[in-house]
Every structure is written in structure tokens, then in C-alpha cells.
Design a protein around this motif. Structure first.
Motif, mmCIF file in Angstrom:
data_model
loop_
_atom_site.group_PDB
_atom_site.id
_atom_site.type_symbol
_atom_site.label_atom_id
_atom_site.label_comp_id
_atom_site.label_asym_id
_atom_site.label_seq_id
_atom_site.Cartn_x
_atom_site.Cartn_y
_atom_site.Cartn_z
ATOM 1 N N LEU A 33 40.259 50.845 46.776
ATOM 2 C CA LEU A 33 40.547 49.947 45.630
ATOM 3 C C LEU A 33 41.217 49.692 44.338
ATOM 4 C CD1 LEU A 33 36.572 50.037 45.225
ATOM 5 C CD2 LEU A 33 37.635 48.119 45.975
ATOM 6 N N ALA A 34 41.596 51.686 44.355
ATOM 7 C CA ALA A 34 42.695 51.291 43.474
ATOM 8 C C ALA A 34 44.173 50.551 43.449
ATOM 9 C CB ALA A 34 43.055 52.907 43.483
ATOM 10 N N MET A 35 44.729 51.144 45.078
ATOM 11 C CA MET A 35 45.628 50.027 45.552
ATOM 12 C C MET A 35 45.572 48.232 45.437
ATOM 13 S SD MET A 35 47.566 52.745 47.867
ATOM 14 C CE MET A 35 45.808 53.199 49.353
ATOM 15 N N ASP A 36 44.664 48.266 45.680
ATOM 16 C CA ASP A 36 43.871 46.462 45.381
ATOM 17 C C ASP A 36 44.691 46.106 44.136
ATOM 18 O OD1 ASP A 36 43.674 46.987 48.303
ATOM 19 O OD2 ASP A 36 41.417 46.288 48.327
ATOM 20 N N SER A 37 43.847 47.386 42.936
ATOM 21 C CA SER A 37 43.707 46.681 41.866
ATOM 22 C C SER A 37 45.422 46.446 40.991
ATOM 23 C CB SER A 37 43.560 47.978 40.968
ATOM 24 O OG SER A 37 44.080 48.442 40.488
ATOM 25 N N GLY A 38 46.358 47.121 42.403
ATOM 26 C CA GLY A 38 47.747 47.145 42.345
ATOM 27 C C GLY A 38 48.188 48.722 41.641
ATOM 28 N N MET A 64 38.076 43.020 43.345
ATOM 29 C CA MET A 64 39.664 42.742 43.726
ATOM 30 C C MET A 64 39.501 42.891 44.857
ATOM 31 S SD MET A 64 40.590 45.121 41.386
ATOM 32 C CE MET A 64 39.898 44.339 40.309
ATOM 33 N N ARG A 65 38.502 42.338 45.770
ATOM 34 C CA ARG A 65 39.155 41.411 46.422
ATOM 35 C C ARG A 65 39.317 39.273 46.540
ATOM 36 N NH1 ARG A 65 34.528 41.809 48.622
ATOM 37 N NH2 ARG A 65 33.433 39.711 48.756
ATOM 38 N N GLU A 66 38.468 39.036 45.556
ATOM 39 C CA GLU A 66 39.088 37.947 45.760
ATOM 40 C C GLU A 66 40.134 37.615 44.798
ATOM 41 O OE1 GLU A 66 35.401 36.306 43.715
ATOM 42 O OE2 GLU A 66 34.080 36.299 45.812
ATOM 43 N N ARG A 67 41.190 38.776 43.880
ATOM 44 C CA ARG A 67 41.919 38.283 42.840
ATOM 45 C C ARG A 67 42.630 38.994 43.928
ATOM 46 N NH1 ARG A 67 43.414 43.037 39.119
ATOM 47 N NH2 ARG A 67 41.153 42.444 38.073
ATOM 48 N N PRO A 68 44.269 37.083 44.119
ATOM 49 C CA PRO A 68 45.060 36.392 44.121
ATOM 50 C C PRO A 68 45.848 38.308 43.990
ATOM 51 C CG PRO A 68 45.050 35.923 41.868
ATOM 52 C CD PRO A 68 43.720 36.167 42.382
ATOM 53 N N SER A 69 47.077 38.409 45.507
ATOM 54 C CA SER A 69 47.478 39.580 45.053
ATOM 55 C C SER A 69 48.774 38.727 45.870
ATOM 56 C CB SER A 69 46.921 40.523 45.964
ATOM 57 O OG SER A 69 48.226 41.794 46.329
#
Length: 363
Positions: free
Chosen positions: A26-31, A169-174
């Protein structure tokens, strides 16, 4: 109750490792940059282990020589820096379930790497040796299937748990698109680095019997190594900020629970039950992470992932079974040789006593 404590400790540890995989993902998915996460983990782990090294080993600590420092330096490179950088970048490009499944390759890879250094014997003519070789082949086959084949989705229903933060986090565009092949290869590389650390650590332990001190020094050196690499890769100061709660939790959690506390629990369990007892709990982590990933992260389960994971676990237990049988045979042989030596010594004493008695009578 005493017999249940090692069991409860190892189950608790696997749950702790599962939490690290979820929070780190989750931390890495947050950037959060994985290089930054690894650097903070080493720094916090160093601070956490130093008190154990000081209070528990200050009277028994052997002298630290330049040769010992060099071996600890090698341990820091393979056991902390390369191992964790490869693992977290691999985790970022895959899923927690895949990362945990591939981590079970460690015993097989350690066996393959230990053979050239004569720390392990193949013994292909005996059943334990055949089990280790066959288990290694099955592990590698499972890893290949898990890496390069997904197959159909296994429909196990949808989780009724809604963790709003994970959904956000999952729905946030990355801007980062996961590369599953790269992720699996890096996690395998992490196992190779970890196995290299085991081999170096085995030699170090014979010369420097102070595990907390060596771990504190290893984490300290790794803090410098990971910090330099992290600054070189991520020069944006804001990327190093821990104001985000999930980033702070991931860094502290991985350091305190999965480095400092884990080392203490593993050392205690090995002392009570032996290294094989600790190893057999590894597949439990895969089950816990698979359940949490499905429940909290809405992760899908594929046929390739499931079959590959089962093959890896089966191969793992084959390698552990072969190793256990080999150790028991070795211990039995040593006991037999010891008994024969005692009988030989007793016989020599009897002969010597009889001869001395005759000499005394004759004189």
C-alpha cells in the motif's frame, strides 16, 4: 504451555510478515519509492537492535577484527541491501501473494548454492539426497509456472470487507504499470541474495558468536548503503517525507516487527526447537497473505498462481524432509562412532591396567 509458546511465536511471526507485505504494498502504491522504504527500514532496524546487542552481549561479545567486519559487510550487502531492494521492487511490480509464494524458493536455492561451497552434500544415491534434488526441481518448476503463466481466474467470490484506504489506493491513477515478469525475477534474485547471506553468515557464526551485535552492525552498514543508493535514485526531498501515515507505518512496521522482533523470535525458536521447525512455517505466510490480499486488496487468484504456489510448497517440504533425514543420519553416525571410540578407549584401559598389574607383580 511451554511447548505451545514456540508454535504461537512462529504463527505470530508469519502474521507479522503478512502485515508487512500488505502495508509495504500500500505504501508503494501510494507513491513511496521502494529504495526510500528500504533505507528507512534499515535505519529504524539499527536503532531497534542496538539495545539488544548492548545489554545481552556486552559481557560475552568476542573481539571484533577487520576480518569479522569484512564478513559483516558482505552480510549487509547480500542479506539486507540487495535482498530487500530486490524484494520490495519485486513486490511493487507483482502482488503480495506472488512475492510470498516465491519466497518459499529460499531452501531450494540455498541448497543449490551451498553445494559448491561444500556446506551441503547432494548424496543422490540416498533417499534424503534424492528428496532434496527432486524438491528443488519441483520448486523451480512451480516458480516458472507462477512467473510466466496466469491462466483463468479462480472464482472464490468477493470479499465483504471494504477497507476504504485500500480501495482508494487501488482506484487512484498511477504512472507506474506493474511488470509481473520483472517482479517475479527480482523476487527470485532476492532469494539468491538471501541464500548467499546464509552461506556467509554460517561461516561468520563460527568465528563471531554474537548474533545481536553482528545484526546491529549489519543493519548499520546497510543503512549507509541503502541511504546512498536511495539518495542517488530519489533526489526529490519530498519523496523522503514520512508525513503520510501509511508510509510511516510501513517503514516502522517492517523495521520493528520484521527485523528486530523477528530476529529475536527466530533465534529463540531455533534454540528451543531447531532450524527445521522454523522453516516449516514458511507456507503459512503464503496462506495468510493470500487471504488478506483477497479480503483487503481485492486481489484475484489465478490458476497459474495457485498451482505454482502448491508446487513450491510441495518442493519446499521435500527439501526440508531430505535435510531432516540427512541430519538425523549424521547424528546417528556420530553417536555410533562415539560409542565405538568409548569401547575402544575402555578396552585400551583394561589392557593397560592388566599389563601394569602384571608389571607390578613381576617387579
Amino acid at each position: 504451555m511451554g511447548d505451545y509458546l514456540p508454535f504461537l511465536a512462529m504463527v505470530f511471526l508469519q502474521v507479522g510478515y503478512a502485515g508487512m507485505n500488505i502495508t509495504s504494498k500500500l505504501a508503494m502504491d501510494s507513491g513511496m519509492n521502494p529504495f526510500v522504504l528500504v533505507a528507512y527500514r534499515q535505519i529504524f532496524a539499527t536503532v531497534a537492535i542496538i539495545p539488544f546487542a548492548y545489554f545481552l552481549e556486552r559481557k560475552t561479545r568476542p573481539r571484533i577484527t577487520w576480518g569479522i567486519l569484512f564478513q559483516i559487510f558482505l552480510c549487509s550487502i547480500f542479506g539486507a541491501t540487495l535482498n530487500q531492494i530486490f524484494y520490495f521492487i519485486g513486490l511493487k511490480n507483482s502482488t503480495p501473494t506472488i512475492a510470498c509464494a516465491l519466497s518459499n524458493l529460499l531452501p531450494a536455492i540455498t541448497f543449490l548454492m551451498a553445494v559448491p561451497f561444500r556446506q551441503e552434500n547432494v548424496g543422490i544415491k540416498r533417499k534424503p539426497g534424492q528428496a532434496k534434488v527432486l524438491g528443488t526441481i519441483v520448486c523451480v518448476g512451480g516458480a516458472m509456472m507462477l512467473s510466466f503463466y496466469h491462466g483463468c481466474t479462480i472464482n472464490i467470490g468477493e470479499s465483504k470487507i471494504h477497507w476504504e484506504y485500500a480501495e482508494e489506493m487501488r482506484e487512484r491513477p498511477s504512472s507506474h504499470e506493474p511488470n509481473f515478469i520483472l517482479g517475479t525475477l527480482l523476487i527470485i534474485a532476492s532469494c539468491v541474495a538471501w541464500a548467499a547471506w546464509f552461506i556467509i553468515q554460517a561461516n561468520l557464526s563460527k568465528k563471531f558468536a554474537a548474533p545481536y551485535t553482528s545484526s546491529a552492525l549489519m543493519c548499520f552498514m546497510a543503512s549507509i548503503e541503502c541511504g546512498v543508493i536511495g539518495i542517488f535514485v530519489e533526489r526529490n526531498i519530498s519523496a523522503w517525507s514520512l508525513r503520510s501515515s501509511i508510509r510511516l507505518v510501513a517503514a516502522l512496521y517492517s523495521a520493528l516487527v520484521c527485523s528486530a522482533l523477528a530476529f529475536c523470535l527466530i533465534s529463540w525458536c531455533i534454540q528451543r526447537k531447531g532450524p527445521l521447525y522454523v522453516s516449516v512455517f514458511s507456507p503459512l505466510l503464503l496462506v495468510i497473505v493470500a487471504i488478506l490480499s483477497w479480503a483487503l486488496l481485492q486481489e484475484k487468484l489465478y490458476v497459474g498462481t495457485a498451482v505454482g504456489s502448491v508446487l513450491i510448497v510441495v518442493g519446499l517440504y521435500a527439501v526440508l524432509w531430505g535435510k531432516d533425514k540427512e541430519m538425523k543420519q549424521r547424528n546417528n553416525n556420530e553417536e555410533t562412532q562415539g560409542e565405538k571410540q568409548e569401547e575402544k578407549d575402555d578396552l585400551e584401559l583394561q589392557i593397560f591396567g592388566y599389563s601394569s598389574g602384571n608389571l607390578h607383580v613381576t617387579s
